[in-house]
Design an enzyme around this catalytic site. Structure first.
Site: not given
Ligand SMILES: Cc1ncc(COP(=O)(O)O)c(C=O)c1O
Ligand SMILES: [Mg+2]
Ligand SMILES: Cc1ncc(COP(=O)(O)O)c(C=O)c1O
Ligand SMILES: [Mg+2]
Ligand SMILES: [Mg+2]
Ligand SMILES: [Mg+2]
Lengths: 355, 355
Positions: A100, A167, A191
């Protein structure tokens, strides 16, 4: 009853499901479904206000920070964060701790230059880099507090000479954080906050309006602040369920109590992973996530047999992310400790079977 | 039972509420709530596939068009449409028929030049301009098929020398349209498709990838096409309820049957507005919307009394948009004709009371 270890969308408290289910038929005794009420009705305005105030109270969000209830997921924030904070021609710094984080870096490059201060990539993201310096000439420093896929977590807020952007999708509301140390926090709700379809943004108002770039109104935090998260039709039901879930969290004792439980739950599982000769945790011990516990088998050929046994015992969604393999037990707020005990029992049963 | 004339989020069929409510407890006999299942589970992938295929069948969407299930609402499409279709340094043309059209115009100006070919503004948007020429040197022509706030609707698809882009938020699925005449159609789901939190995009694949501009991945239709609407976590519950609602529509006879009903419902109400000496419809007769019937009282001082009587008779959400005043009865697909009859009865009762 199923024990849901899914990484998100994920388990929420059973009483939240029950209340949400009832509101789909009759919301607040209005005689209308929560799915058909106007977002501009006073009943729903009260839901938005309560959700915001629950977030503010639970996380002690300072008054000069706005709390926004948006759509688009955390990935949309990968773009909106630089759009709103990165000056035209400016520079940002990012810490690369997982998939991510690296997607966030890629998206930010559309808006300006990005310095990656350190990366865990060469260690397959099993370790969170600690040896780096945050430049002083960047508009912000971005990191991911919990790496959902790799199962690592960054507990100590970095000391930063520039605004911190984080994030927190997969560990928000799981432990105490000092919001005043951040310029911007964002999180997909799916989550610890609520169902999918909602994104939380917490932003220090003082940082906005300084980029010199034109921000389309729908991507401008200021539009959403001005409209109290009603710039356009909000995700009504997801907000409602988030409110129910945050009420549950407050009733249970808030962040302090849930953090205590989360420590116990994750310790219980890591102890078994370490003790049990069949299993092993790939993440560096000091960086182990409390939310997403990743583990593999010493003998990978046994993995599908273990998954089958787990399934038989009603433990679901334990398969690791497709990019990593092995197992991942996500222990979000709503997962009861009894589910962790059952998982440990099944790991021990499996050990017995293979003696 | 309440009769919900709300403009969106709006009434959906009662059996959809019932099924949705049940799935919040137990989705598809998985033993899990629809709110906690993984968007990558095979059960949910089937929901996405069925939703897409229902849209394709109901609207006869040609195979070279993609159907996307996104977040962000129609207002986000006000930005994403130009991002994806307007060439770097290019020009677009817009028809200004109401508040939403004018917001779309404002947002598009962030991405290039916009020619407004005609505007209903000087007529307070009661008339849809018909006398205009679409330039040939623009990348697309944008219009709004139904003006939710003012209660006008554009039934004849304009003849256009350039790709047509249409905001169909408030009349999609209400009547037959020839999708092949459009380059891009988008709609917030929260009227005839499902609950809030979902946005539908139908796009001709051949138009994409030609702007020469950098599109951040999360705003690029191509990312969402490639990922089959799973570029990031989709709004799971809203998609599920949309599927239930579209199943209901198909079962009832599809677009052809619902269009017939919508004609009868709106005609019934307009006839009473015209006949009843206390009420008057401000929109030009030939442009009257079937979805949002706006009307005012000859004597505006009686409006609050009428609203109170309607409320007493369980007719809710009849107040006109705050920017227009008067009344608005939204007659979306799920509103039964019996609700319209009751409204007509109450208008006649009110007339009696004031004889
Ligand atoms: C740490 C983190 N950032 C970003 C995301 C992406 O989120 P989204 O699918 O809502 O765009 C996730 C998805 O699991 C995540 O765990
Ligand atoms: Mg990761
Ligand atoms: C025609 C039209 N366009 C756009 C919008 C804005 O949609 P959203 O609130 O989903 O952004 C609406 C909302 O009612 C609408 O009726
Ligand atoms: Mg071990
Ligand atoms: Mg309008
Ligand atoms: Mg009349």
């Amino acid at each position: 009853m199923k024990h849901n270890f899914g990484a998100g969308p994920c388990i929420l408290p059973q009483e939240v499901f029950k209340q949400a289910s009832e509101a789909v038929i009759n919301f607040n005794d209005t005689g209308l479904s929560i799915l058909e009420i106007s977002h501009r009705s006073k009943e729903f305005e009260a839901v938005v206000a309560e959700t915001e105030s629950l977030i503010r109270d639970l996380l002690s969000v300072p008054q000069n920070y706005s709390i926004l209830l948006l759509q688009g997921g955390a990935r949309q924030q990968f773009a909106m964060a630089p759009m709103n904070l990165l000056k035209e021609g400016g520079k940002s710094a990012y810490l690369d701790t997982g998939s991510w984080a690296s997607y966030a870096i890629k998206e930010a490059k559309n808006f300006g230059s990005v310095e990656v201060v350190a990366s865990g990539k060469e260690n397959n993201y099993t370790i969170i880099p600690k040896d780096y310096t945050i430049p002083t000439d960047v508009d912000y420093f971005h990191y991911t507090s919990n790496n959902t896929i790799f199962g690592t977590e960054l507990f100590d807020i970095p000391n930063s000479p520039v605004p911190l952007v984080c994030d927190m999708s997969s560990d928000i509301m799981s432990r105490k954080i000092d919001v005043s140390k951040f310029g911007l926090i964002y999180a997909g709700a799916q989550k610890n906050i609520g169902p999918a379809g909602l994104t939380i943004v917490i932003v220090n108002n003082d940082l906005l309006g300084k980029t010199g770039r034109t921000i389309p109104s729908v991507f401008d935090y200021q539009s959403h602040i001005n409209a109290k998260s009603m710039f356009n039709t909000p995700p009504v039901f997801s907000i409602y369920v988030a409110m129910l879930n945050l009420r549950w969290l407050r009733l249970k004792g808030g962040i302090e109590e849930i953090e205590r439980e989360n420590i116990v739950k994750s310790r219980t599982l890591y102890e078994e992973i370490d003790r049990n000769p069949l299993f092993r945790g790939p993440s560096a011990v000091e960086d182990r996530s409390r939310m997403n516990v990743t583990f593999v088998m010493e003998n990978p050929e046994l993995e599908s047999e273990f998954l089958a046994l787990a399934q038989k015992r009603d433990l679901v969604a334990l398969k690791g992310h497709r990019s990593v393999g092995g197992f991942r037990a996500s222990l979000y707020n709503a997962l009861p400790i009894s589910s962790v005990h059952l998982l440990v029992d099944v790991m021990q049963e499996f050990e017995e079977n293979h003696k």
